[in-house]
Scaffold this motif. Structure first.
Motif, short mmCIF file in Angstrom:
data_model
loop_
_atom_site.label_atom_id
_atom_site.label_comp_id
_atom_site.label_asym_id
_atom_site.label_seq_id
_atom_site.Cartn_x
_atom_site.Cartn_y
_atom_site.Cartn_z
N LYS A 53 0.74 -0.90 -0.12
CA LYS A 53 -0.15 -0.02 0.15
C LYS A 53 1.03 1.09 0.21
N ALA A 54 1.81 0.75 0.96
CA ALA A 54 2.66 2.24 1.15
C ALA A 54 3.44 2.28 -0.50
N GLY A 55 3.85 1.57 -1.04
CA GLY A 55 5.12 1.37 -1.96
C GLY A 55 4.41 2.12 -3.51
N LEU A 56 2.87 1.15 -3.59
CA LEU A 56 2.37 2.31 -4.15
C LEU A 56 1.68 3.69 -4.50
N LYS A 57 1.58 4.01 -3.11
CA LYS A 57 1.25 5.11 -2.78
C LYS A 57 2.52 6.20 -2.94
N LYS A 60 4.61 9.81 -6.70
CA LYS A 60 5.77 10.39 -7.35
C LYS A 60 5.51 10.98 -9.29
N PHE A 61 5.16 9.73 -9.61
CA PHE A 61 5.17 9.50 -10.90
C PHE A 61 3.81 10.09 -12.02
N ALA A 62 3.75 11.35 -12.07
CA ALA A 62 2.43 11.63 -12.65
C ALA A 62 1.33 11.15 -13.63
N TRP A 63 2.37 10.47 -13.93
CA TRP A 63 2.05 9.59 -15.88
C TRP A 63 1.19 8.20 -14.66
N LEU A 64 1.53 7.67 -14.31
CA LEU A 64 1.43 5.89 -13.68
C LEU A 64 -0.12 7.05 -13.01
N ASP A 65 -1.29 6.04 -13.71
CA ASP A 65 -2.32 5.71 -13.84
C ASP A 65 -3.07 5.44 -12.43
N ALA A 66 -3.46 5.90 -11.45
CA ALA A 66 -3.75 5.10 -10.12
C ALA A 66 -4.90 4.77 -9.64
#
Length: 100
Positions: A20-24, A29-35
């Motif tokens: 959970k902490a790593g995904l957050k 940090k990387f805006a290009w990742l589509d959470a």
């Protein structure tokens, strides 16, 4: 090795907190990742974690792929040629001798 040993007897709970902490951290940090469209996948222990995530964090991922995951820790003791691993990971006693 200490990091690996730290999850002994707690395959799901503590690693899930790290995931959970790593995904957050990654999506912050990387805006290009589509959470909102994240998927998770894993095999072996990773497959176990996919099952754990599905039961304990079910609303996070668009898809979850579980491949060859451990689904019954008791059966693992009967199925592996690496019995030392199962005994270490699950408390130092084989399930087939003490099922409690």
């Amino acid at each position: 090795q200490g990091f690996t040993d730290a999850i002994r007897n707690n395959w799901g709970g503590w690693p899930l907190e790290d995931l959970k902490a790593g995904l957050k951290a990654a999506t912050d940090k990387f805006a290009w990742l589509d959470a909102d469209n994240a998927c998770a996948l894993g095999a072996s222990y990773g497959g176990y974690m996919m099952n754990w995530i599905e039961g304990n964090w079910p609303d996070r991922f668009k898809c979850i792929v579980q491949h060859d995951g451990v689904f019954d820790a008791r059966a693992m003791a009967y199925e592996t040629e690496e019995l030392w691993f199962d005994e270490w990971e699950h408390g130092g006693h084989p399930y087939y001798e003490d099922p409690t």
